[in-house]
Design a protein around this motif. Structure first.
Motif, PDB file in Angstrom:
ATOM      1  N   SER A 192       0.835  -1.203   0.000  1.00 24.27           N
ATOM      2  CA  SER A 192       0.000   0.000   0.000  1.00 24.27           C
ATOM      3  C   SER A 192       0.876   1.262   0.000  1.00 24.27           C
ATOM      4  N   GLN A 193       2.038   1.197   0.648  1.00 27.79           N
ATOM      5  CA  GLN A 193       2.933   2.359   0.619  1.00 27.79           C
ATOM      6  C   GLN A 193       3.561   2.539  -0.763  1.00 27.79           C
ATOM      7  N   ARG A 228       2.136   1.868  -3.530  1.00 27.11           N
ATOM      8  CA  ARG A 228       1.100   2.492  -4.341  1.00 27.11           C
ATOM      9  C   ARG A 228       1.048   3.994  -4.064  1.00 27.11           C
ATOM     10  N   ARG A 229       1.133   4.330  -2.764  1.00 28.78           N
ATOM     11  CA  ARG A 229       1.085   5.740  -2.398  1.00 28.78           C
ATOM     12  C   ARG A 229       2.248   6.519  -3.025  1.00 28.78           C
ATOM     13  N   LEU A 230       3.423   5.899  -3.105  1.00 29.30           N
ATOM     14  CA  LEU A 230       4.603   6.575  -3.634  1.00 29.30           C
ATOM     15  C   LEU A 230       4.687   6.444  -5.153  1.00 29.30           C
ATOM     16  N   GLY A 231       3.761   5.710  -5.742  1.00 33.16           N
ATOM     17  CA  GLY A 231       3.759   5.566  -7.193  1.00 33.16           C
ATOM     18  C   GLY A 231       4.901   4.711  -7.723  1.00 33.16           C
ATOM     19  N   VAL A 232       5.409   3.795  -6.916  1.00 41.89           N
ATOM     20  CA  VAL A 232       6.493   2.916  -7.344  1.00 41.89           C
ATOM     21  C   VAL A 232       5.961   1.480  -7.351  1.00 41.89           C
ATOM     22  N   PRO A 233       6.136   0.751  -8.459  1.00 37.77           N
ATOM     23  CA  PRO A 233       5.690  -0.650  -8.439  1.00 37.77           C
ATOM     24  C   PRO A 233       6.417  -1.409  -7.316  1.00 37.77           C
ATOM     25  N   LEU A 250      12.971  10.296  -2.942  1.00 35.72           N
ATOM     26  CA  LEU A 250      12.157   9.083  -2.955  1.00 35.72           C
ATOM     27  C   LEU A 250      12.966   7.846  -2.544  1.00 35.72           C
TER      28      LEU A 250
END
Lengths: 383, 335
Positions: free
Chosen positions: B140-141, B143-148, B187
């Motif tokens: 879920s994190q 996804r939040r950071l937009g990294v697969p 990031l």
């Protein structure tokens, strides 16, 4: 003064919280109040739901069960509630529960037995409720209640150690149930002694298949979750289902034995047993948990289950000592915390794994299946 | 013809299955998402296994299930053995790494540590209160950071100065992470910080009070994350070994337990075509209000659980009008 009768109107109907099957001796004592006894309904999930709904979220679980018992007893017509007290948060249960129940609008009186196991102080509190009570009668009631307690504890101790190995499922439970039904109402010392003897004889006669390399597990921890099977999700029975001989040392009989003048000598002995893991008393039953675990380890037990209500300070204190003991001696200790949210599935998974682990270690020690540990697992029915 | 043993590990996130031979060699393997439907997931892994075994002369003679849906899948497959995941993982790992002393395992929703001495598990612990630091938190994190999530580990390795993230609690970790991103932390550093937080949380909670000795094997879905592996190496000061088949250890373990159980019955992959469904309701026989679940095979009763007493199953079965059927193989009944 810890008795408040000003709010009781009409005939008095007394009630008390459940703990295991101790309602039998408690009723013997309550009978001395010369009023109707309302035994709270059998513990169910509703008891816990009611208790939890009206309790502070972070209070320990025995509080919630007690409160649930009171609400169900009040619903059943009780108007006089008994509460005891002890050396931890338990000491404030009575006051807080009374306030909560009053806020909920119930009218009742509360008898708080603040003297621990002091017969003298209990007598004073009981006398305040029932002026007709005299010392002789009260002492006799105490003797009977204590004798009932001892019979109960001896019978249940036998069941704990043997139920796992009965040849016919349910044989121990049948004798146990018949014993409870008869003990409830047997109020003469000789009658109780005879019942106890007969029951122990019947239990001993139950055909059993005891394997030579059986697992022996001790159960230690906080006294309420130890003694109220509903609150510990029947953990002793779950162990027995997995073929374990279960031992427990915390009973009301043991508490009576170690109360009053004997208390300090007992605690000193416990500190000696707990050495080198404890040097000071850590409150309530914590010292005992460490001492008994250490003792059981030296007696060759296979493992220990440590039970506590979530957030129970004395038992949290005991845990670090127990973890060190477990690590230093590679002695298995399983820690279980109970609160209103305890998941039955999670508990079973942990017990399964714990028993598998004990079995594998034992077989390794005794040489059975030593070159093939998993084979030992299969021998106990696949789970 | 060779005998094969099927082990299925049905977790919250993924379903794993292997078929092993008598020597414990893996003949076929499958790994799929559970997607909240364990019965469908099991049928899907069966299809994959059957395809891989096509042409090989193997007959599956025993089945074991483990993982959180072990009871349900055990009933569906008529398993000889239904085993808790801790034992299954210990047995599986020991079959590959007989000298292991510590097993770290972080899965989708739970994490555990198993302490092994002289080839026998002697202590274990599972996370009890919180899912902070498990796979579902990581994804879920991500996804939040937009990294697969698959790239998470590689990105973490690029960080020189990992950000400090408060990993005690999922909710607070998340708000701390957002805060660190908002004040400009790169990031990569945040991702590496998250990996460190997971390891710190694991060692302080699950691993608390345990003696962590090498050799250490790290497995479960999160072991595929090289960032977390590096954080474990740094925190423990030991090498941490990750098996390529690390995610299959539960399935492998329960296949071995089924093999050693001795009970054998021919297993057919055709069970894929059988209709299974589950129905449930509160019993209502007493204030316990047990939530009883029944498993039906071709609309007839197969197995059930959730009842505290014997009456519960019968009561719910009769109330729902479910026909009495043959119960599944031996070990599943009665829980």
């Amino acid at each position: 003064m810890s008795v408040d009768l000003s709010r009781v109107s009409g005939a008095r109907r007394v009630s008390f919280p459940h703990m295991g099957n101790y309602s039998i001796p408690v009723k013997t004592l309550a009978a001395e109040l010369d009023c109707e006894i309302v035994e709270p309904p059998r513990m169910t999930r509703r008891t816990l739901e009611l208790g939890a709904r009206h309790s502070p979220e972070f209070v320990c679980i025995p509080f919630k069960y007690n409160l649930g018992n009171y609400i169900e007893a009040l619903e059943a017509g009780a108007n006089l509630l008994i509460q005891a007290g002890g050396g931890c948060r338990f000491g404030y249960y009575g006051e807080v529960q009374e306030a909560i129940l009053r806020d909920l609008g119930y009218e009742f009186g509360m008898v708080r037995l603040v003297g621990g196991f002091s017969v003298r102080e209990h007598y004073r509190d009981f006398k305040a409720v029932n002026p007709r009570l005299n010392v002789r009668r009260a002492l006799q009631a105490y003797r009977v209640a204590i004798r009932q307690t001892r019979a109960l504890d001896r019978v249940e101790d036998h069941v704990r150690r043997n139920v796992a190995f009965e040849a016919e499922e349910g044989a121990h439970d049948r004798v146990h149930a018949a014993f409870l039904a008869e003990l409830d109402g047997t109020r003469d010392l000789r009658g109780i002694a005879a019942l106890e003897e007969r029951t122990l004889g019947e239990l001993a006669a139950i055909p059993a298949e005891r394997p030579r390399d059986l697992l022996r597990v001790g159960v230690v921890g906080e006294l309420y979750v130890l003694m109220e099977p509903f609150s510990n999700h029947f953990v002793e029975r779950e162990l027995a289902k997995r073929g374990v001989e279960v031992h427990r040392f915390v009973t009301v009989s043991a508490m009576i034995d170690h109360a009053g003048r004997k208390k300090h000598a007992y605690l000193d002995r416990m500190i000696e047993h707990a050495d080198p893991y404890l040097r000071y008393h850590i409150g309530a039953d914590g010292t005992e948990s460490v001492a008994m675990t250490h003792k059981l380890m030296r007696e060759g037990f296979d493992g220990v289950l440590h039970l506590k209500p979530f957030g129970c300070m004395p038992e949290v204190n005991a845990m670090s000592a127990l973890q060190r003991l477990s690590r230093e001696h590679t002695f298995p200790v399983l820690f279980i915390s109970y609160d209103a949210q305890t998941s039955e599935t999670g508990l079973r998974t942990r017990l399964d794994a714990f028993c598998d682990m004990l079995r594998m270690s034992k077989d390794r020690r005794t040489g059975a299946g030593a070159d093939d540990a998993p084979a030992a697992l299969a021998s106990q029915g696949g789970r | 013809m060779r005998k094969g043993y099927l082990g299925v590990d049905i977790g919250s996130i993924s379903t794993k299955a292997v078929v092993v031979d008598a020597a414990g060699e893996v003949l076929a393997r499958s790994y799929l998402w559970t997607e909240g439907n364990p019965v469908r997931a099991v049928k899907a892994v069966l299809a994959e296994l059957e395809e891989q075994l096509d042409g090989e002369d193997v007959e599956v003679v025993a089945v074991g299930t483990t993982g959180s849906a072990r009871e349900l899948t055990g009933a569906v497959l008529g398993a000889q053995v239904v085993k808790n995941e801790i034992t299954a993982h210990a047995v599986g790992t020991l079959s590959r790494h007989p000298d292991v002393q510590t097993i770290f395992e972080i899965g989708g929703q739970d994490s555990k540590i198993i302490i092994v001495r002289d080839g026998v598990p002697v202590d274990y612990a599972m996370n009890t209160l919180c899912a902070a630091g498990t796979g579902s938190f990581l994804s879920s994190q991500a996804r939040r950071l937009g990294v697969p999530v698959e790239e998470f580990g590689e990105r973490a390795l690029r960080s020189k100065r990992p950000t400090k993230i408060a990993g005690r609690c999922t909710v607070f970790a998340e708000s701390d992470l957002v805060h660190k991103a908002q004040i400009g932390h790169p990031l990569e550093d945040i991702i590496a910080g998250l990996c460190n937080a997971i390891v710190g949380n694991y060692l302080n909670n699950v691993g608390k009070g345990k003696e962590v000795l090498a050799p250490i094997v790290f497995q479960g879905g999160v072991s595929k994350n090289v960032g977390v592996v590096r954080a474990f190496r740094e925190a423990t000061g030991h090498d941490v070994y990750v098996d390529d088949d690390g995610h299959l250890m539960g399935a492998l373990g329960v296949a071995i337990v089924a093999r050693d159980d001795g009970e054998e019955a021919p297993f057919s992959f055709d069970v894929r075509d059988v209709a299974f469904e589950t129905v449930g309701e509160e019993c209502g026989g007493c204030p316990n209000e047990c939530e009883v679940v029944l498993v039906l095979r071709e609309r007839a009763f197969l197995d059930g659980w959730g009842n505290r007493c014997e009456r519960g199953l019968t009561r719910v079965r009769e109330h729902l009008g479910v026909a009495e059927g043959a119960r599944a193989g031996g070990s599943v009944a009665g829980r």
